[in-house]
Every structure is written in structure tokens, then in C-alpha cells.
Design a protein around this motif. Structure first.
Motif, mmCIF file in Angstrom:
data_model
loop_
_atom_site.group_PDB
_atom_site.id
_atom_site.type_symbol
_atom_site.label_atom_id
_atom_site.label_comp_id
_atom_site.label_asym_id
_atom_site.label_seq_id
_atom_site.Cartn_x
_atom_site.Cartn_y
_atom_site.Cartn_z
ATOM 1 N N SER A 333 0.848 -1.197 0.000
ATOM 2 C CA SER A 333 0.000 0.000 0.000
ATOM 3 C C SER A 333 0.880 1.243 0.000
ATOM 4 N N ASP A 334 0.304 2.372 -0.371
ATOM 5 C CA ASP A 334 1.070 3.615 -0.390
ATOM 6 C C ASP A 334 1.668 3.920 0.979
ATOM 7 N N LYS A 335 0.954 3.582 2.015
ATOM 8 C CA LYS A 335 1.426 3.861 3.368
ATOM 9 C C LYS A 335 2.743 3.157 3.649
ATOM 10 N N TYR A 336 2.804 1.870 3.367
ATOM 11 C CA TYR A 336 4.001 1.102 3.711
ATOM 12 C C TYR A 336 5.053 1.113 2.609
ATOM 13 N N MET A 337 4.644 1.193 1.359
ATOM 14 C CA MET A 337 5.631 1.314 0.286
ATOM 15 C C MET A 337 6.320 2.673 0.377
ATOM 16 N N GLY A 338 5.520 3.717 0.578
ATOM 17 C CA GLY A 338 6.096 5.049 0.737
ATOM 18 C C GLY A 338 6.933 5.154 1.998
ATOM 19 N N GLY A 339 6.466 4.510 3.060
ATOM 20 C CA GLY A 339 7.207 4.547 4.313
ATOM 21 C C GLY A 339 8.559 3.865 4.201
ATOM 22 N N LEU A 340 8.611 2.771 3.459
ATOM 23 C CA LEU A 340 9.886 2.080 3.266
ATOM 24 C C LEU A 340 10.861 2.961 2.485
ATOM 25 N N SER A 341 10.360 3.611 1.445
ATOM 26 C CA SER A 341 11.222 4.489 0.650
ATOM 27 C C SER A 341 11.754 5.641 1.483
ATOM 28 N N LYS A 342 10.914 6.189 2.315
ATOM 29 C CA LYS A 342 11.323 7.315 3.160
ATOM 30 C C LYS A 342 12.376 6.880 4.179
ATOM 31 N N ALA A 343 12.187 5.692 4.739
ATOM 32 C CA ALA A 343 13.100 5.214 5.776
ATOM 33 C C ALA A 343 14.427 4.720 5.208
ATOM 34 N N SER A 344 14.375 4.091 4.029
ATOM 35 C CA SER A 344 15.567 3.423 3.503
ATOM 36 C C SER A 344 16.174 4.079 2.274
ATOM 37 N N GLY A 345 15.428 4.952 1.610
ATOM 38 C CA GLY A 345 15.948 5.588 0.412
ATOM 39 C C GLY A 345 15.867 4.733 -0.832
ATOM 40 N N VAL A 346 15.127 3.612 -0.749
ATOM 41 C CA VAL A 346 14.981 2.777 -1.932
ATOM 42 C C VAL A 346 13.890 3.348 -2.832
ATOM 43 N N ILE A 347 14.001 3.076 -4.132
ATOM 44 C CA ILE A 347 13.026 3.604 -5.080
ATOM 45 C C ILE A 347 11.770 2.752 -5.023
ATOM 46 N N PRO A 348 10.605 3.362 -4.832
ATOM 47 C CA PRO A 348 9.357 2.604 -4.708
ATOM 48 C C PRO A 348 8.894 2.054 -6.052
ATOM 49 N N ASN A 349 7.928 1.133 -5.985
ATOM 50 C CA ASN A 349 7.490 0.440 -7.198
ATOM 51 C C ASN A 349 6.576 1.265 -8.104
ATOM 52 N N LYS A 350 6.265 2.483 -7.703
ATOM 53 C CA LYS A 350 5.507 3.363 -8.595
ATOM 54 C C LYS A 350 5.976 4.793 -8.402
ATOM 55 N N GLU A 351 6.023 5.518 -9.499
ATOM 56 C CA GLU A 351 6.626 6.842 -9.521
ATOM 57 C C GLU A 351 5.900 7.843 -8.631
ATOM 58 N N SER A 352 4.612 7.639 -8.418
ATOM 59 C CA SER A 352 3.842 8.588 -7.622
ATOM 60 C C SER A 352 4.315 8.663 -6.173
ATOM 61 N N LEU A 353 5.094 7.683 -5.740
ATOM 62 C CA LEU A 353 5.576 7.664 -4.357
ATOM 63 C C LEU A 353 6.989 8.224 -4.213
ATOM 64 N N ASN A 354 7.567 8.732 -5.305
ATOM 65 C CA ASN A 354 8.942 9.230 -5.252
ATOM 66 C C ASN A 354 9.111 10.444 -4.343
ATOM 67 N N SER A 355 8.018 11.096 -4.007
ATOM 68 C CA SER A 355 8.116 12.246 -3.108
ATOM 69 C C SER A 355 8.678 11.837 -1.748
ATOM 70 N N ASN A 356 8.567 10.565 -1.422
ATOM 71 C CA ASN A 356 9.100 10.071 -0.154
ATOM 72 C C ASN A 356 10.631 10.059 -0.124
ATOM 73 N N LEU A 357 11.262 10.288 -1.261
ATOM 74 C CA LEU A 357 12.720 10.289 -1.349
ATOM 75 C C LEU A 357 13.321 11.670 -1.116
ATOM 76 N N THR A 358 12.474 12.683 -1.035
ATOM 77 C CA THR A 358 12.952 14.055 -0.859
ATOM 78 C C THR A 358 13.821 14.178 0.394
ATOM 79 N N GLY A 359 14.984 14.787 0.207
ATOM 80 C CA GLY A 359 15.898 14.957 1.327
ATOM 81 C C GLY A 359 16.987 13.905 1.390
ATOM 82 N N ASN A 360 16.843 12.836 0.614
ATOM 83 C CA ASN A 360 17.862 11.796 0.555
ATOM 84 C C ASN A 360 18.663 12.035 -0.734
#
Length: 424
Positions: A333-360
Motif C-alpha cells: 500500500s502507499d502507506k508502507y511502500m512510501g514509508g519504506l522508501s522514506k526510511a531506507s531511500g529505496v526507489i518505490p514500485n511506482k513513480e507517484s511515491l517518489n516524493s518520499n525520497l525528498t531529502g535523501n
């Protein structure tokens, strides 16, 4: 995040019809009604470093509250995972959900060890990035779900770039070469690029729209002679000409980050975690390390890159397939996929969640090129190609030492084709 990614390395040779070894006596997996899940236990295997502690804690709590089931999490190590997973999938009680390398999925799917997840894709995966999802499919069917990805970036020495008069990171290939010329004029090594950094070469092939193999009747054979692959080899040769690195070694021999740490090299192409290797070798380099996306021909079309990453699969032998799919719906889900990207800096499986990478900084450099990325050929036959001595590495060294790409291709195609023909 410091992690090393692996590609398919011999997994196909170890898989011998997993489905045939498993038990045919499967219990009812349930209808999908939450009432069926209460009291069950779902086993989840993930690799070391893939599941941040708080993220996993939150996921576990929500899953257990939602389903009434228990989550049994077992962390695994990449070293030795292939035989361990192969054995587990052939037994009566395999892990229900497990992480698997994106380039390994086709081999496990061919073996019969993975459940078809086409229904899950239809329900939650309509916006999964198509190039990410390719590695989760086999022969047109969905056998896994794309999870997280990472790719190479340019790690550069900000001090050296500034001294050479380079005000901002280059945005195009032409600007990149111009920057390297300026660094060279200052007496520094512009870039450290060993002759056998073949994952960058794979990225260049992807950027050219090329393929490393082609179909010849009912078998796969080398496609190194294709003009698109030749163009990638010529591009690699041009970039490598700016480097003093050996033409017959890869990026780990010696560790390229340790060479960069000495402070005499403008840049290198690598994974973000390699910055940590550089800092460990020379702590003072940390303040000078920057990152930028590998430039392509134009500013809006970045260079092709090899996408390393992981998929999530469900065992065909699982007695909890319906529960496993409920777990994947939550995890992806966006909650946990986005959360993983934010915590680990990995690229999520859909581009709409890339905002979680900001600052890394690393992730911000990697994400733009991910849409232009791909993998090595997604066929079980590919696994043997990567075994040492890797013929792609031999090919690159031959090109760099003066052979034409066509002659270098002829030099290795016999061994290349022999490996592609090995029985799976």
C-alpha cells in the motif's frame, strides 16, 4: 542506506522442478474472508536490511489487527539464500511470502515454485512502474510483485569539480564529457571507471534500446554484435578513456570507492552505499561527496541504468495464499511502500511515491533515471552467463584494448552461447 544488490547468480542451475518435489496434499487456503484468517500464522522471509525496525513493527501490528492472524518474520542473508529458498519451496511448509531478487524471479517461476499473482496485480498493481514489473513476470504471467529498487549514480568530489570551474553537476552527456575535460586539464583523474564495470555497460545497452541476447529458433544466443550493443560499447570506451583504472578489473578489484577516497579522482559511477565505503577508508572525504544522475543524451532523458532490487512472491506450496495476498495488499500500500522508501531511500514500485525520497541525496539522484532503467535478460538461461569468468567482462576488456566491438563479440560468443544453452 548501505546495501549490496545481487543479480541472478546461478539460481537456475539449482532449481529442479520445485513443484514436483512439493507435497500435493495442500490444505484449504481459505476463501479470503477475514474470519478464515483468525488464528493462522503467516511466515514472511525478507533479506537483511530490507525491513527497517519501526516500519516492520507497524506493519506487523496493523496486519495482525486487521486479519486476526500472526506474522512470523524471519530475516535472511543474501549469502546462501538460493539453496535455502530452493529447499524450502520443495518442502511441505515453505515461507508463505518471501523477498526474491528481481533477476531471479523467472528462474523460480519456471521451476513451479511461485504462485500466480495475476489477481493481485489487477487489484493493486495497475500503477506499478512497467519496467519494474517486467522482472516480476514470466512468460506473460505475474509471479511476483515489484517491491523496491536501486540503481547507480555518479558520486563526485565537489572540491575537485569546483576547482575545475564546474559550477553545477552536468545534465547531459556532452556536459559530462566537458566537465571531465576540465578536470583532466587540472591534472586530476576525471573519473575512475574500471574496464569491467559491466553493470554500467548493461545500463548503456538499455539506454541504447539494445538487448544482450536474442532468440534463434527455440534458443537464446549472444546479441553482442547488434548495432545498439556496439554503440553502448563505444560509449563505454569513450568514458573509460578518461580513467586510469585497469581495463581488466571490475569495480570491486580494488574497491573503486577506496580509490575515490584518496581525493585525486573527480567521480565514479556506483551505488549510493559506496559513499560509506569511501568515508570508512578516508573520513575527511565525506564533506566533499556529492551525487548526480548519470547524464544521458538530453537533459530530459537520463542514461539507462541497471535496476537492482527485489520482488515479493508467494510460494505455490503455501497453505495460506489468500492470507498472503492480504498481507501483500497491506505491505505494498502507499502507506508502507512510501514509508519504506522514506526510511531506507529505496526507489518505490511506482513513480507517484517518489516524493518520499525528498531529502535523501542519493535517492534524489537515482530516482530520475529509474524510469529509463532495466535489467539483464529476464530468462532463466541468463544465470549461467554471470558466473566467473563473465564473458561480458572479457568482451569489455577486449574492446578497451583495441579490438573492434564486432571482433570482441566473436571472441566471447562461443562461451556466451554455451552458457545460454546449459540445461535449466
Amino acid at each position: 542506506m548501505k546495501r549490496k544488490l545481487i543479480a541472478a547468480i546461478g539460481v537456475a542451475g539449482m532449481l529442479v522442478s520445485i513443484a514436483a518435489c512439493g507435497s500435493d496434499d495442500k490444505k484449504d487456503e481459505g476463501s479470503g474472508d477475514p474470519a478464515d484468517f483468525k488464528g493462522k500464522t503467516l511466515t514472511f522471509w525478507a533479506m537483511d536490511g530490507s525491513t527497517p525496525d519501526q516500519w516492520l513493527k507497524d506493519l506487523t501490528t496493523e496486519f495482525e489487527q486487521k486479519t486476526g492472524a500472526k506474522l512470523k518474520f524471519e530475516e535472511q542473508q543474501w549469502t546462501g539464500i538460493q539453496p535455502k529458498l530452493t529447499t524450502a519451496l520443495s518442502e511441505d511448509n515453505p515461507p508463505d511470502v518471501f523477498e526474491i531478487g528481481n533477476t531471479q524471479t523467472s528462474a523460480y517461476a519456471k521451476s513451479g515454485g511461485l504462485a500466480d499473482l495475476g489477481d493481485l496485480k489487477n487489484e493493486i498493481g495497475k500503477d506499478w512502474a512497467p519496467n519494474f514489473n517486467e522482472g516480476a513476470q514470466f512468460e506473460g504471467k505475474q509471479y511476483a510483485a515489484p517491491w523496491w529498487f536501486a540503481n547507480r549514480v555518479v558520486l563526485y568530489n565537489k572540491k575537485i569539480f569546483a576547482e575545475a570551474g564546474i559550477a553545477a553537476p552536468p545534465k547531459t552527456r556532452a556536459e559530462f564529457y566537458a566537465a571531465l575535460d576540465k578536470i583532466k586539464a587540472k591534472g586530476k583523474e576525471p573519473i575512475y571507471l574500471p574496464g569491467q564495470n559491466w553493470y554500467h555497460f548493461v545500463g548503456l545497452v538499455i539506454g541504447q534500446g539494445g538487448e544482450l541476447v536474442k532468440k534463434d529458433g527455440d534458443k537464446y544466443v549472444s546479441n553482442l554484435g547488434d548495432p545498439k550493443v556496439v554503440a553502448a560499447a563505444e560509449e563505454y570506451k569513450k568514458l573509460q578513456s578518461y580513467s586510469q583504472a585497469p581495463k581488466d578489473k571490475d569495480e570491486a578489484t580494488p574497491q573503486q570507492a577506496e580509490i575515490f577516497a584518496k581525493g585525486n579522482t573527480g567521480a565514479f559511477i556506483g551505488m549510493g552505499w559506496e559513499a560509506g565505503t569511501a568515508v570508512k577508508a578516508e573520513p575527511k572525504i565525506e564533506k566533499d561527496i556529492g551525487y548526480f544522475t548519470i547524464p544521458g543524451e538530453t537533459a530530459d532523458k537520463h542514461e539507462g541504468v541497471f535496476l537492482g532490487g527485489s520482488n515479493l512472491a508467494v510460494a505455490e506450496g503455501s497453505k495460506n495464499k489468500a492470507l498472503a495476498k492480504e498481507f501483500l495488499k497491506l505491505l505494498l500500500s502507499d502507506k508502507y511502500m512510501g514509508g519504506l522508501s522514506k526510511a531506507s531511500g529505496v526507489i518505490p514500485n511506482k513513480e507517484s511515491l517518489n516524493s518520499n525520497l525528498t531529502g535523501n541525496a542519493v535517492a534524489e539522484a537515482a530516482a530520475p533515471s529509474a524510469k529509463f532503467g532495466g535489467t539483464t535478460p529476464l530468462i532463466p538461461e541468463w544465470a549461467a552467463v554471470e558466473n566467473a569468468p563473465n564473458p561480458i567482462k572479457t568482451y569489455l576488456t577486449a574492446v578497451l584494448n583495441g579490438k573492434s566491438p564486432a571482433d570482441a563479440a566473436k571472441q566471447v560468443e562461443g562461451e556466451f552461447n554455451k552458457r545460454l544453452a546449459q540445461k535449466q
